[in-house]
Design a protein around this motif. Structure first.
Motif, PDB file in Angstrom:
ATOM      1  N   LYS A 148     -56.328  16.740  62.590  1.00 33.21           N
ATOM      2  CA  LYS A 148     -56.091  15.965  63.850  1.00 33.21           C
ATOM      3  C   LYS A 148     -55.942  14.323  63.604  1.00 33.21           C
ATOM      4  CE  LYS A 148     -56.151  19.495  66.658  1.00 33.21           C
ATOM      5  NZ  LYS A 148     -56.241  20.432  65.417  1.00 33.21           N
ATOM      6  N   GLN A 149     -55.205  13.923  62.332  1.00 33.68           N
ATOM      7  CA  GLN A 149     -55.341  12.784  61.884  1.00 33.68           C
ATOM      8  C   GLN A 149     -54.063  12.484  61.067  1.00 33.68           C
ATOM      9  OE1 GLN A 149     -58.929  11.340  60.028  1.00 33.68           O
ATOM     10  NE2 GLN A 149     -57.763   9.313  59.103  1.00 33.68           N
ATOM     11  N   SER A 150     -53.231  11.690  61.143  1.00 33.89           N
ATOM     12  CA  SER A 150     -52.317  11.158  60.331  1.00 33.89           C
ATOM     13  C   SER A 150     -52.467  10.402  58.996  1.00 33.89           C
ATOM     14  CB  SER A 150     -51.062  10.213  61.163  1.00 33.89           C
ATOM     15  OG  SER A 150     -49.850  10.045  60.517  1.00 33.89           O
ATOM     16  N   PHE A 151     -52.106  11.160  57.799  1.00 30.24           N
ATOM     17  CA  PHE A 151     -52.409  10.807  56.613  1.00 30.24           C
ATOM     18  C   PHE A 151     -51.405   9.898  55.876  1.00 30.24           C
ATOM     19  CE2 PHE A 151     -55.893  13.772  57.502  1.00 30.24           C
ATOM     20  CZ  PHE A 151     -56.840  12.895  57.143  1.00 30.24           C
ATOM     21  N   PHE A 152     -50.163  10.529  56.231  1.00 30.03           N
ATOM     22  CA  PHE A 152     -48.971  10.042  55.641  1.00 30.03           C
ATOM     23  C   PHE A 152     -48.023   9.551  56.359  1.00 30.03           C
ATOM     24  CE2 PHE A 152     -51.072  13.843  53.812  1.00 30.03           C
ATOM     25  CZ  PHE A 152     -51.512  13.176  52.541  1.00 30.03           C
ATOM     26  N   VAL A 153     -46.839   8.569  55.910  1.00 23.96           N
ATOM     27  CA  VAL A 153     -45.661   8.219  56.644  1.00 23.96           C
ATOM     28  C   VAL A 153     -44.623   7.869  55.460  1.00 23.96           C
ATOM     29  CG1 VAL A 153     -46.422   5.821  56.478  1.00 23.96           C
ATOM     30  CG2 VAL A 153     -44.869   6.488  58.076  1.00 23.96           C
ATOM     31  N   TYR A 154     -43.468   8.244  55.962  1.00 17.35           N
ATOM     32  CA  TYR A 154     -42.321   7.763  55.240  1.00 17.35           C
ATOM     33  C   TYR A 154     -42.041   6.370  55.002  1.00 17.35           C
ATOM     34  CZ  TYR A 154     -37.484   7.861  53.374  1.00 17.35           C
ATOM     35  OH  TYR A 154     -36.486   7.792  52.758  1.00 17.35           O
ATOM     36  N   ASP A 155     -41.714   6.122  53.918  1.00 16.93           N
ATOM     37  CA  ASP A 155     -41.259   4.676  53.997  1.00 16.93           C
ATOM     38  C   ASP A 155     -40.160   4.469  52.672  1.00 16.93           C
ATOM     39  OD1 ASP A 155     -40.706   2.009  53.486  1.00 16.93           O
ATOM     40  OD2 ASP A 155     -42.879   1.409  53.662  1.00 16.93           O
ATOM     41  N   PRO A 156     -38.997   4.251  52.903  1.00 15.72           N
ATOM     42  CA  PRO A 156     -38.007   4.119  51.779  1.00 15.72           C
ATOM     43  C   PRO A 156     -38.415   3.186  50.549  1.00 15.72           C
ATOM     44  CG  PRO A 156     -37.026   3.407  53.724  1.00 15.72           C
ATOM     45  CD  PRO A 156     -38.291   3.997  54.119  1.00 15.72           C
ATOM     46  N   ASN A 157     -39.431   2.074  51.100  1.00 12.77           N
ATOM     47  CA  ASN A 157     -39.416   1.143  50.009  1.00 12.77           C
ATOM     48  C   ASN A 157     -41.088   1.600  49.451  1.00 12.77           C
ATOM     49  OD1 ASN A 157     -37.185  -0.242  50.499  1.00 12.77           O
ATOM     50  ND2 ASN A 157     -38.052  -0.901  52.279  1.00 12.77           N
ATOM     51  N   ALA A 158     -41.697   2.696  49.873  1.00 10.21           N
ATOM     52  CA  ALA A 158     -43.226   2.948  49.265  1.00 10.21           C
ATOM     53  C   ALA A 158     -43.033   3.016  47.684  1.00 10.21           C
ATOM     54  CB  ALA A 158     -43.560   4.157  49.903  1.00 10.21           C
ATOM     55  N   GLN A 159     -44.304   2.887  47.445  1.00 12.22           N
ATOM     56  CA  GLN A 159     -44.706   2.676  45.936  1.00 12.22           C
ATOM     57  C   GLN A 159     -44.808   4.416  45.413  1.00 12.22           C
ATOM     58  OE1 GLN A 159     -47.703  -0.006  43.662  1.00 12.22           O
ATOM     59  NE2 GLN A 159     -48.616   2.060  44.174  1.00 12.22           N
ATOM     60  N   LEU A 160     -45.198   5.211  46.097  1.00 13.80           N
ATOM     61  CA  LEU A 160     -45.731   6.481  45.801  1.00 13.80           C
ATOM     62  C   LEU A 160     -43.970   7.276  45.857  1.00 13.80           C
ATOM     63  CD1 LEU A 160     -47.524   8.973  44.858  1.00 13.80           C
ATOM     64  CD2 LEU A 160     -47.717   9.467  47.450  1.00 13.80           C
ATOM     65  N   ALA A 161     -43.521   7.775  44.783  1.00 15.00           N
ATOM     66  CA  ALA A 161     -42.477   8.475  44.820  1.00 15.00           C
ATOM     67  C   ALA A 161     -42.398   9.992  44.648  1.00 15.00           C
ATOM     68  CB  ALA A 161     -41.492   8.068  43.736  1.00 15.00           C
ATOM     69  N   ILE A 162     -41.950  10.990  45.367  1.00 18.34           N
ATOM     70  CA  ILE A 162     -41.853  12.346  45.226  1.00 18.34           C
ATOM     71  C   ILE A 162     -40.421  12.648  44.528  1.00 18.34           C
ATOM     72  CG2 ILE A 162     -41.895  14.544  46.364  1.00 18.34           C
ATOM     73  CD1 ILE A 162     -43.422  13.169  48.766  1.00 18.34           C
ATOM     74  N   ASN A 163     -40.599  13.211  43.297  1.00 17.75           N
ATOM     75  CA  ASN A 163     -39.669  13.671  42.662  1.00 17.75           C
ATOM     76  C   ASN A 163     -39.471  15.223  42.442  1.00 17.75           C
ATOM     77  OD1 ASN A 163     -38.901  11.060  41.948  1.00 17.75           O
ATOM     78  ND2 ASN A 163     -40.683  10.969  40.659  1.00 17.75           N
TER      79      ASN A 163
END
Length: 306
Positions: A77-92
């Motif tokens: 019941k808590q938001s931990f993540f948000v998409y950001d095209p300029n984020a540092q963390l990349a998912i490959n």
């Protein structure tokens, strides 16, 4: 003025340090993100390289990652993540021998499943033929018993007439001759049905041999499959502090859970001992279709701030 700037900087630094202790995922956001979003404690991520051999677009990976993040939101019941095209963390999504072997394994499993279904169909056909043959044997036995009874009655009647040494009328002799012809006809029918039954037995034996041969080939294929794809443990995905790299998955559901697992590591969580939990080190007993965080997952999440 300079004094107050120093005080403000110290307060700002202390605030960020405290915030990082309370929300370890902030360690993986860039400094600029921290400055521009000082009160946002969500981990920002973007979709990096997606190897085309996975047959998934970046938009599909983005959607699946959002669904993975929703697993945490729904459970905690808590938001931990948000998409950001300029984020540092990349998912490959990185394609290597692990996915190649997994794809080959999945293809061989589909072939085995088709062969198993064909084998089951052949066994079912044999069972049907056995039932038909059993019914035909009952009918043939009844026909045989009926013929033998009528034949015995006929022979007894003829013997009795011969022993009486009487002259019988043409009508009696005609009846005897008629019964004889009926018996001969019944014998021909019995022999015909016996021949048909024997051909059914031969047909059944051929199907049994064919089913046994197919089953033998299937067992050989299973043995070859087990020899080629021996169980071994490898990382489906890895979180290294800067990236989440996924190397292998068998379906979109599998990828969604793998992403959620690695996002858990990004939250600062380690592995737990519940085989059905998201943070269990092996994907085995988890419900890939309607997954929910277990008590073990939530307990680890709560313990971060203790």
């Amino acid at each position: 003025m300079r004094f107050w700037l120093i005080i403000a900087a110290l307060i700002f630094t202390a605030y960020f340090a405290f915030q990082r202790m309370q929300h370890p995922q902030l360690n993986h956001n860039s400094v600029m993100d921290r400055i521009t979003h000082p009160t946002d404690t969500r981990l920002r991520y973007r979709i990096g390289h997606v190897d085309p051999r996975f047959n998934l677009t970046q938009e599909q990976v983005k959607r699946l990652t959002q669904q993975a993040a929703d697993i945490w939101y729904t459970g905690a019941k808590q938001s931990f993540f948000v998409y950001d095209p300029n984020a540092q963390l990349a998912i490959n999504l990185i394609y290597d021998e692990r996915q190649a072997e997994s794809s080959a394994r999945s293809q061989e499993m589909r072939i085995l499943e088709n062969t198993r279904q064909y084998t089951d169909a052949e066994h079912f056909k044999v069972q049907q033929l056995e039932q038909e043959l059993l019914q035909a044997k009952r009918e043939l036995d009844i026909q045989q018993i009926n013929y033998e009874q009528r034949l015995n009655q006929y022979n007894q009647m003829v013997n009795a007439l011969n022993q009486s040494q009487q002259r019988y009328s043409d009508n009696v002799m005609q009846q005897i001759q008629q019964q004889k012809q009926q018996l001969q006809q019944q014998q021909v029918e019995l022999q015909t049905n016996t021949d048909i039954f024997n051909r059914k037995v031969e047909h059944l034996n051929q199907n049994v041999n064919q089913a046994n041969s197919i089953n033998h080939q299937f067992n050989q294929s299973v043995d070859q499959f087990n020899q080629r794809f021996q169980p071994r443990q490898f990382d489906k995905g890895v979180f290294n502090g800067r990236e989440i790299n996924v190397y292998e998955f068998q379906s979109e559901n599998d990828l969604r859970i793998t992403l959620a697992h690695e996002l858990g590591h990004a939250l600062g969580l380690k592995h737990n001992d519940d085989p059905k939990a998201l943070m269990y080190p092996v994907m085995k007993e988890q419900n890939l279709y309607q997954f929910q965080l277990t008590n073990a997952d939530l307990a680890m999440l709560d313990s971060r701030n203790q």
